[in-house]
Design an enzyme around this catalytic site. Sequence first.
Site, PDB file in Angstrom:
ATOM      1  N   GLN A  59     -51.434 -20.764  13.569  1.00  0.00           N
ATOM      2  CA  GLN A  59     -50.784 -21.061  12.470  1.00  0.00           C
ATOM      3  C   GLN A  59     -49.495 -20.314  12.472  1.00  0.00           C
ATOM      4  O   GLN A  59     -49.365 -21.761  11.461  1.00  0.00           O
ATOM      5  CB  GLN A  59     -50.645 -19.041  11.901  1.00  0.00           C
ATOM      6  CG  GLN A  59     -51.135 -19.196   9.841  1.00  0.00           C
ATOM      7  CD  GLN A  59     -51.718 -20.552   9.504  1.00  0.00           C
ATOM      8  OE1 GLN A  59     -52.614 -20.683   9.352  1.00  0.00           O
ATOM      9  NE2 GLN A  59     -51.042 -21.660   8.668  1.00  0.00           N
ATOM     10  N   HIS A  88     -51.895 -14.324  14.712  1.00  0.00           N
ATOM     11  CA  HIS A  88     -51.932 -15.261  14.838  1.00  0.00           C
ATOM     12  C   HIS A  88     -50.757 -16.538  14.760  1.00  0.00           C
ATOM     13  O   HIS A  88     -50.719 -17.040  14.276  1.00  0.00           O
ATOM     14  CB  HIS A  88     -52.310 -15.837  13.110  1.00  0.00           C
ATOM     15  CG  HIS A  88     -53.803 -16.876  13.245  1.00  0.00           C
ATOM     16  ND1 HIS A  88     -53.964 -17.434  14.479  1.00  0.00           N
ATOM     17  CD2 HIS A  88     -54.243 -17.421  11.718  1.00  0.00           C
ATOM     18  CE1 HIS A  88     -54.760 -18.819  13.293  1.00  0.00           C
ATOM     19  NE2 HIS A  88     -54.712 -18.257  12.207  1.00  0.00           N
ATOM     20  N   CYS A 101     -51.964 -19.163   4.389  1.00  0.00           N
ATOM     21  CA  CYS A 101     -52.793 -19.647   5.798  1.00  0.00           C
ATOM     22  C   CYS A 101     -54.444 -20.440   5.257  1.00  0.00           C
ATOM     23  O   CYS A 101     -55.004 -20.664   6.174  1.00  0.00           O
ATOM     24  CB  CYS A 101     -52.545 -18.749   6.733  1.00  0.00           C
ATOM     25  SG  CYS A 101     -53.611 -16.862   6.313  1.00  0.00           S
ATOM     26  N   ARG A 151     -52.051 -27.475  10.841  1.00  0.00           N
ATOM     27  CA  ARG A 151     -52.418 -26.909  12.118  1.00  0.00           C
ATOM     28  C   ARG A 151     -52.795 -27.586  13.109  1.00  0.00           C
ATOM     29  O   ARG A 151     -52.681 -27.779  15.031  1.00  0.00           O
ATOM     30  CB  ARG A 151     -53.347 -26.159  11.993  1.00  0.00           C
ATOM     31  CG  ARG A 151     -53.119 -24.581  10.755  1.00  0.00           C
ATOM     32  CD  ARG A 151     -52.560 -24.188  11.780  1.00  0.00           C
ATOM     33  NE  ARG A 151     -54.150 -23.336  12.537  1.00  0.00           N
ATOM     34  CZ  ARG A 151     -54.589 -22.562  12.503  1.00  0.00           C
ATOM     35  NH1 ARG A 151     -55.174 -22.064  11.349  1.00  0.00           N
ATOM     36  NH2 ARG A 151     -55.065 -22.373  13.553  1.00  0.00           N
ATOM     37  N   ARG A 180     -60.185 -16.975  19.418  1.00  0.00           N
ATOM     38  CA  ARG A 180     -60.626 -16.464  18.393  1.00  0.00           C
ATOM     39  C   ARG A 180     -61.196 -15.120  18.672  1.00  0.00           C
ATOM     40  O   ARG A 180     -62.826 -15.518  18.248  1.00  0.00           O
ATOM     41  CB  ARG A 180     -61.299 -16.893  17.589  1.00  0.00           C
ATOM     42  CG  ARG A 180     -61.044 -16.342  15.943  1.00  0.00           C
ATOM     43  CD  ARG A 180     -61.138 -17.341  14.485  1.00  0.00           C
ATOM     44  NE  ARG A 180     -60.249 -17.760  14.096  1.00  0.00           N
ATOM     45  CZ  ARG A 180     -59.867 -17.921  13.222  1.00  0.00           C
ATOM     46  NH1 ARG A 180     -60.429 -18.034  12.763  1.00  0.00           N
ATOM     47  NH2 ARG A 180     -58.180 -18.313  12.879  1.00  0.00           N
ATOM     48  N   ASP A 230     -51.319 -13.867   2.386  1.00  0.00           N
ATOM     49  CA  ASP A 230     -52.219 -13.955   3.122  1.00  0.00           C
ATOM     50  C   ASP A 230     -53.403 -12.600   2.289  1.00  0.00           C
ATOM     51  O   ASP A 230     -52.666 -11.928   1.444  1.00  0.00           O
ATOM     52  CB  ASP A 230     -52.242 -13.215   4.144  1.00  0.00           C
ATOM     53  CG  ASP A 230     -53.744 -13.905   5.358  1.00  0.00           C
ATOM     54  OD1 ASP A 230     -54.421 -14.183   5.474  1.00  0.00           O
ATOM     55  OD2 ASP A 230     -53.723 -13.081   6.580  1.00  0.00           O
TER      56      ASP A 230
HETATM   57  N1  NVA Z   1     -55.242 -12.122   8.131  1.00  0.00           N
HETATM   58  C1  NVA Z   1     -56.272 -13.369   7.863  1.00  0.00           C
HETATM   59  C2  NVA Z   1     -56.530 -14.700   7.912  1.00  0.00           C
HETATM   60  C3  NVA Z   1     -57.717 -15.580   8.018  1.00  0.00           C
HETATM   61  C4  NVA Z   1     -56.923 -16.778   8.976  1.00  0.00           C
HETATM   62  C5  NVA Z   1     -57.790 -12.385   8.764  1.00  0.00           C
HETATM   63  O1  NVA Z   1     -57.757 -12.190   9.936  1.00  0.00           O
HETATM   64  O2  NVA Z   1     -59.248 -12.976   8.845  1.00  0.00           O
HETATM   65  N1   CP Z   2     -55.602 -19.792   8.898  1.00  0.00           N
HETATM   66  C1   CP Z   2     -57.057 -20.386   9.873  1.00  0.00           C
HETATM   67  O1   CP Z   2     -56.790 -19.638  10.653  1.00  0.00           O
HETATM   68  O2   CP Z   2     -58.123 -20.549   8.993  1.00  0.00           O
HETATM   69  P1   CP Z   2     -59.541 -20.583   9.773  1.00  0.00           P
HETATM   70  O3   CP Z   2     -60.286 -19.322   9.703  1.00  0.00           O
HETATM   71  O4   CP Z   2     -60.232 -21.788   8.700  1.00  0.00           O
HETATM   72  O5   CP Z   2     -59.471 -21.152  10.463  1.00  0.00           O
END
Ligand code: NVA
Ligand code: CP
Length: 300
Positions: free
Chosen positions: A132, A129, A259, A287, A102, A219
């Site tokens: 997800q 993502h 998500c 997930r 990540r 989101d």
């Molecule tokens: N768009 C959000 C998704 C979190 C799972 C982010 O990147 O923070």
């Molecule tokens: N939806 C998702 O990826 O959650 P986290 O940021 O908690 O991993």
Amino acid sequence: MKHLLKLQDLTREEILSVLNLADQLKFERNNGIHKDYLKGKKLGMIFQKASTRTRVSFETGIYELGGYGMFLSSSDLQIGRGEPVQDTARVLSRYLDGIMIRTFAQQEVEDLAKYGTIPVINGLTDYAHPCQVLADLMTIREYKGSFKGLKMAYFGDGNNMANSLIVGAVKLGIACAVACPKGYEPDSVITAWAESNGEFLMTEKVEEAVKDADIVYTDVWASMGMENEKKEREKIFKNYQVNSEVLKKAKEDVMVLHCLPAHRGEEITEEVFEAHAKEIFDEAENRLHAQKAVMVKLLK
Ligand code: NVA
Ligand code: CP
């Protein structure tokens, strides 16, 4: 399928094959059937951003498959002190069987795959993502029975989630409508591809996107790394909220997905969130199953 870097790299058949395996793994788990599909396999999990779901579902998932997950915070790795990703990739390939990462830049994930010799899984970048969206598609099929004739509406920021949802929906034949304020649209290469490969609408108007939708998705307005834009974005996105008024224009049996983490009172109201909590937390659970399927496909 050698890696999971972004959904564009997967064919429709590969996506369906992951979803079918995810359903099977969920069934096995729910019925106490335990199989060590990845006995002794080691997964490194690099995190340059916070996470609840991704971290815990990957770690639980690899454990349940008979393997071992190693949490690698970028603040502890040399990568956080400037060691190039090319070198990190080559080193980790000598120890591990797979890497989940990540991070911010999609290029970093692509480079990890390019320079390493083991499968790489994108656990979220600013651009995509995919894990997800595999769980989202799994949840949609669980609730709706198939993907046929469905319409998904996404409102809010044209971010990593929007990019991956568009690709996933178009690949599976789900009509997709996205409402974003001007200047906050998803990646233009993706929207152009969606226009010529599926049923896709890009609009600034929520009412247009939500019309007869079977699935409404939203989101956060300020993703990780954009915390300093939070106040400004609250103003820009205020008309893009998922609330009961807007949902009146969707199908009566509309499902609402998020998500997570969610910001109640911003992109979604408390009322709508709680009314759809069952599907949202099934989505979060999925997930685990979807990622176990990805790991079995890539690491076995
Ligand atoms: N768009 C959000 C998704 C979190 C799972 C982010 O990147 O923070
Ligand atoms: N939806 C998702 O990826 O959650 P986290 O940021 O908690 O991993």
